[in-house]
Design a protein around this motif. Structure first.
Motif, PDB file in Angstrom:
ATOM      1  N   ASN A  21       0.826  -1.207   0.000  1.00 54.07           N
ATOM      2  CA  ASN A  21       0.000   0.000   0.000  1.00 54.07           C
ATOM      3  C   ASN A  21       0.857   1.253   0.000  1.00 54.07           C
ATOM      4  OD1 ASN A  21      -2.464   1.306  -0.137  1.00 54.07           O
ATOM      5  ND2 ASN A  21      -2.688   1.463   2.081  1.00 54.07           N
ATOM      6  N   GLY A  22       1.904   1.238  -0.844  1.00 57.92           N
ATOM      7  CA  GLY A  22       2.799   2.370  -0.951  1.00 57.92           C
ATOM      8  C   GLY A  22       4.013   2.284  -0.059  1.00 57.92           C
ATOM      9  N   ALA A  23       4.131   1.211   0.709  1.00 53.49           N
ATOM     10  CA  ALA A  23       5.261   1.039   1.627  1.00 53.49           C
ATOM     11  C   ALA A  23       6.130  -0.127   1.173  1.00 53.49           C
ATOM     12  CB  ALA A  23       4.769   0.800   3.050  1.00 53.49           C
ATOM     13  N   ILE A  24       7.331  -0.217   1.716  1.00 52.15           N
ATOM     14  CA  ILE A  24       8.302  -1.232   1.340  1.00 52.15           C
ATOM     15  C   ILE A  24       7.787  -2.636   1.663  1.00 52.15           C
ATOM     16  CG2 ILE A  24       9.507  -1.080   3.573  1.00 52.15           C
ATOM     17  CD1 ILE A  24      12.125  -1.522   2.034  1.00 52.15           C
ATOM     18  N   VAL A  25       8.077  -3.587   0.778  1.00 46.99           N
ATOM     19  CA  VAL A  25       7.733  -4.981   1.037  1.00 46.99           C
ATOM     20  C   VAL A  25       8.643  -5.544   2.122  1.00 46.99           C
ATOM     21  CG1 VAL A  25       6.744  -5.424  -1.230  1.00 46.99           C
ATOM     22  CG2 VAL A  25       9.216  -5.675  -0.891  1.00 46.99           C
ATOM     23  N   GLN A  26       8.318  -6.760   2.581  1.00 45.72           N
ATOM     24  CA  GLN A  26       9.080  -7.376   3.660  1.00 45.72           C
ATOM     25  C   GLN A  26       9.552  -8.768   3.270  1.00 45.72           C
ATOM     26  OE1 GLN A  26       6.879  -7.240   7.364  1.00 45.72           O
ATOM     27  NE2 GLN A  26       6.247  -5.113   7.049  1.00 45.72           N
ATOM     28  N   ASP A  27      10.476  -9.303   4.052  1.00 42.50           N
ATOM     29  CA  ASP A  27      10.991 -10.648   3.817  1.00 42.50           C
ATOM     30  C   ASP A  27       9.842 -11.650   3.750  1.00 42.50           C
ATOM     31  OD1 ASP A  27      12.800 -12.732   3.512  1.00 42.50           O
ATOM     32  OD2 ASP A  27      13.055 -12.997   5.689  1.00 42.50           O
ATOM     33  N   ASP A  28       9.899 -12.542   2.782  1.00 40.43           N
ATOM     34  CA  ASP A  28       8.916 -13.606   2.543  1.00 40.43           C
ATOM     35  C   ASP A  28       7.633 -13.130   1.873  1.00 40.43           C
ATOM     36  OD1 ASP A  28      10.488 -15.718   3.512  1.00 40.43           O
ATOM     37  OD2 ASP A  28       9.851 -15.337   5.584  1.00 40.43           O
ATOM     38  N   ASP A  29       7.488 -11.831   1.589  1.00 40.19           N
ATOM     39  CA  ASP A  29       6.333 -11.383   0.818  1.00 40.19           C
ATOM     40  C   ASP A  29       6.362 -12.031  -0.565  1.00 40.19           C
ATOM     41  OD1 ASP A  29       5.487  -9.772   2.857  1.00 40.19           O
ATOM     42  OD2 ASP A  29       5.712  -7.873   1.764  1.00 40.19           O
ATOM     43  N   VAL A  30       5.227 -12.558  -1.009  1.00 39.42           N
ATOM     44  CA  VAL A  30       5.112 -13.078  -2.368  1.00 39.42           C
ATOM     45  C   VAL A  30       4.846 -11.895  -3.296  1.00 39.42           C
ATOM     46  CG1 VAL A  30       3.825 -14.586  -3.921  1.00 39.42           C
ATOM     47  CG2 VAL A  30       4.276 -15.315  -1.570  1.00 39.42           C
ATOM     48  N   VAL A  31       5.755 -11.662  -4.222  1.00 47.36           N
ATOM     49  CA  VAL A  31       5.665 -10.510  -5.112  1.00 47.36           C
ATOM     50  C   VAL A  31       4.803 -10.816  -6.333  1.00 47.36           C
ATOM     51  CG1 VAL A  31       7.009  -8.929  -6.545  1.00 47.36           C
ATOM     52  CG2 VAL A  31       7.880  -9.617  -4.311  1.00 47.36           C
ATOM     53  N   ASP A  79      17.744  -2.482  -3.339  1.00 42.76           N
ATOM     54  CA  ASP A  79      18.182  -3.763  -2.756  1.00 42.76           C
ATOM     55  C   ASP A  79      16.940  -4.630  -2.577  1.00 42.76           C
ATOM     56  OD1 ASP A  79      19.383  -5.849  -1.425  1.00 42.76           O
ATOM     57  OD2 ASP A  79      19.504  -4.788   0.503  1.00 42.76           O
ATOM     58  N   MET A  80      16.723  -5.572  -3.509  1.00 45.96           N
ATOM     59  CA  MET A  80      15.517  -6.390  -3.477  1.00 45.96           C
ATOM     60  C   MET A  80      15.870  -7.862  -3.659  1.00 45.96           C
ATOM     61  SD  MET A  80      12.315  -6.172  -2.948  1.00 45.96           S
ATOM     62  CE  MET A  80      12.290  -4.372  -2.963  1.00 45.96           C
ATOM     63  N   PRO A  81      16.354  -8.537  -2.576  1.00 47.05           N
ATOM     64  CA  PRO A  81      16.699  -9.959  -2.669  1.00 47.05           C
ATOM     65  C   PRO A  81      15.444 -10.795  -2.959  1.00 47.05           C
ATOM     66  CG  PRO A  81      16.634  -9.262  -0.376  1.00 47.05           C
ATOM     67  CD  PRO A  81      16.488  -8.019  -1.202  1.00 47.05           C
ATOM     68  N   GLY A  82      15.580 -11.780  -3.840  1.00 43.98           N
ATOM     69  CA  GLY A  82      14.408 -12.555  -4.217  1.00 43.98           C
ATOM     70  C   GLY A  82      14.709 -14.028  -4.419  1.00 43.98           C
ATOM     71  N   ARG A  83      13.653 -14.800  -4.472  1.00 43.07           N
ATOM     72  CA  ARG A  83      13.760 -16.236  -4.745  1.00 43.07           C
ATOM     73  C   ARG A  83      12.628 -16.655  -5.663  1.00 43.07           C
ATOM     74  NH1 ARG A  83      11.861 -16.343   0.796  1.00 43.07           N
ATOM     75  NH2 ARG A  83       9.724 -17.173   0.917  1.00 43.07           N
ATOM     76  N   LEU A  84      12.826 -17.773  -6.335  1.00 39.12           N
ATOM     77  CA  LEU A  84      11.804 -18.412  -7.151  1.00 39.12           C
ATOM     78  C   LEU A  84      11.404 -19.716  -6.488  1.00 39.12           C
ATOM     79  CD1 LEU A  84      13.068 -17.895 -10.818  1.00 39.12           C
ATOM     80  CD2 LEU A  84      10.968 -16.962  -9.827  1.00 39.12           C
ATOM     81  N   GLU A  85      10.089 -19.939  -6.362  1.00 38.61           N
ATOM     82  CA  GLU A  85       9.568 -21.183  -5.793  1.00 38.61           C
ATOM     83  C   GLU A  85       8.769 -21.921  -6.864  1.00 38.61           C
ATOM     84  OE1 GLU A  85       7.127 -20.042  -2.526  1.00 38.61           O
ATOM     85  OE2 GLU A  85       8.755 -19.081  -1.403  1.00 38.61           O
ATOM     86  N   PHE A  86       9.042 -23.188  -7.018  1.00 35.86           N
ATOM     87  CA  PHE A  86       8.331 -24.039  -7.977  1.00 35.86           C
ATOM     88  C   PHE A  86       7.454 -25.007  -7.193  1.00 35.86           C
ATOM     89  CE2 PHE A  86      12.100 -22.399  -9.919  1.00 35.86           C
ATOM     90  CZ  PHE A  86      11.746 -22.123 -11.225  1.00 35.86           C
ATOM     91  N   ARG A  87       6.164 -24.999  -7.476  1.00 34.08           N
ATOM     92  CA  ARG A  87       5.197 -25.738  -6.670  1.00 34.08           C
ATOM     93  C   ARG A  87       4.307 -26.606  -7.559  1.00 34.08           C
ATOM     94  NH1 ARG A  87       4.678 -22.805  -1.701  1.00 34.08           N
ATOM     95  NH2 ARG A  87       2.629 -23.731  -1.359  1.00 34.08           N
ATOM     96  N   VAL A 103      10.175 -12.221  -1.790  1.00 32.71           N
ATOM     97  CA  VAL A 103      11.310 -11.514  -1.210  1.00 32.71           C
ATOM     98  C   VAL A 103      12.087 -12.491  -0.326  1.00 32.71           C
ATOM     99  CG1 VAL A 103      12.016  -9.570   0.222  1.00 32.71           C
ATOM    100  CG2 VAL A 103      10.013  -9.354  -1.269  1.00 32.71           C
ATOM    101  N   ASP A 104      13.413 -12.497  -0.459  1.00 37.46           N
ATOM    102  CA  ASP A 104      14.242 -13.500   0.221  1.00 37.46           C
ATOM    103  C   ASP A 104      15.329 -12.819   1.057  1.00 37.46           C
ATOM    104  OD1 ASP A 104      14.737 -16.295   0.660  1.00 37.46           O
ATOM    105  OD2 ASP A 104      16.535 -16.114  -0.577  1.00 37.46           O
ATOM    106  N   GLY A 105      14.886 -11.956   1.945  1.00 34.19           N
ATOM    107  CA  GLY A 105      15.814 -11.222   2.789  1.00 34.19           C
ATOM    108  C   GLY A 105      15.219  -9.873   3.131  1.00 34.19           C
ATOM    109  N   THR A 106      16.048  -9.018   3.695  1.00 33.58           N
ATOM    110  CA  THR A 106      15.577  -7.681   4.079  1.00 33.58           C
ATOM    111  C   THR A 106      15.769  -6.714   2.927  1.00 33.58           C
ATOM    112  OG1 THR A 106      16.174  -8.107   6.388  1.00 33.58           O
ATOM    113  CG2 THR A 106      15.813  -5.812   5.741  1.00 33.58           C
ATOM    114  N   PRO A 107      14.688  -6.175   2.357  1.00 29.72           N
ATOM    115  CA  PRO A 107      14.831  -5.267   1.218  1.00 29.72           C
ATOM    116  C   PRO A 107      15.129  -3.846   1.674  1.00 29.72           C
ATOM    117  CG  PRO A 107      12.523  -5.617   1.682  1.00 29.72           C
ATOM    118  CD  PRO A 107      13.283  -6.463   2.674  1.00 29.72           C
ATOM    119  N   GLY A 108      15.621  -3.048   0.752  1.00 29.38           N
ATOM    120  CA  GLY A 108      15.892  -1.639   1.001  1.00 29.38           C
ATOM    121  C   GLY A 108      15.982  -0.906  -0.319  1.00 29.38           C
ATOM    122  N   VAL A 109      16.387   0.346  -0.287  1.00 28.69           N
ATOM    123  CA  VAL A 109      16.497   1.136  -1.506  1.00 28.69           C
ATOM    124  C   VAL A 109      17.521   0.504  -2.449  1.00 28.69           C
ATOM    125  CG1 VAL A 109      17.082   3.398  -2.451  1.00 28.69           C
ATOM    126  CG2 VAL A 109      15.841   3.243  -0.284  1.00 28.69           C
TER     127      VAL A 109
END
Length: 211
Positions: free
Chosen positions: A143-153, A185-193, A177-183
């Motif tokens: 909602n206009g704020a930074i995402v957090q670790d483990d958020d599904v993008v 800096d957006m660590p990510g992961r791919l999950e296959f299900r 998101v796969d870590g602590t994001p910042g300006v």
């Protein structure tokens, strides 16, 4: 049409409909009533045939100060003289192509829905004399704020008709998101299900993490 006034208001064209047979009388319209049409016709050598039109229709049960509506865009196919609906925007703001009613998929009513009887659903082509490619972007904000670790993008979900609906996926690819994001800096992961036999929920089978 011109309007001369020192404000932001514009000229206005109004098409009205009442279900009363007396001019000026007010009887409530009903669901699916057509309130107005803008139509284009062309001479076909014998008379004038329809080429395209935009229709406005009631899209739900109307009442006092409550008139849900939809826009219907139609064109005429080769070999025909009457228009066929191609696209609509319903009263919920959903854009529907190739269908006249919204369908629930993956547990929700998508804002953009395309249906067809063949495989030609959507294509994205970039025509530029450089090394750039076509781009599809799936994004998320809190909602206009930074995402957090483990958020599904974003997710790509493959759903099949189970005899009741298309709300359950047989497989998914998720980005999280796969870590602590910042300006910048957006660590990510791919999950296959995939979904097991007898289950309605997918299970993670493999991931590629931010490392």
């Amino acid at each position: 049409l011109s309007r001369f006034s020192n404000n932001a208001a514009s000229p206005l064209v109004v098409l009205k409909k009442s279900r009363n047979g007396n001019v000026g009388s007010n009887t409530v319209v009903q669901n699916n009533d057509t309130v107005g049409i803008i139509r284009w016709e062309g001479a076909d050598g014998t008379d004038y045939s329809q080429v395209a039109d935009i229709q406005v229709q009631i899209d739900g049960a109307p009442g006092d100060n409550d008139t849900p509506g939809r826009l219907v865009f139609s064109t005429t196919a080769d070999g025909s003289q009457f228009t066929t609906e191609r696209m609509r925007i319903d009263s919920s703001g959903r854009l529907l192509l190739g269908t006249t009613s919204s369908r629930s998929t993956a547990g929700g009513q998508a804002r953009f829905q395309v249906e067809n009887t063949s495989t030609e659903q959507a294509s994205f082509v970039r025509t530029s004399n450089d090394s750039g490619s076509a781009l599809v972007v799936i994004g998320k904000t809190r909602n206009g704020a930074i995402v957090q670790d483990d958020d599904v993008v974003g997710s790509i979900s493959f759903v099949g008709d189970d005899g009741n609906d298309l709300d359950r996926s047989c497989a998914e690819i998720r980005s999280a998101v796969d870590g602590t994001p910042g300006v910048d800096d957006m660590p990510g992961r791919l999950e296959f299900r995939t979904t097991s036999d007898g289950s309605a929920v997918s299970t993670e089978r493999m991931r590629i993490d931010s490392s």
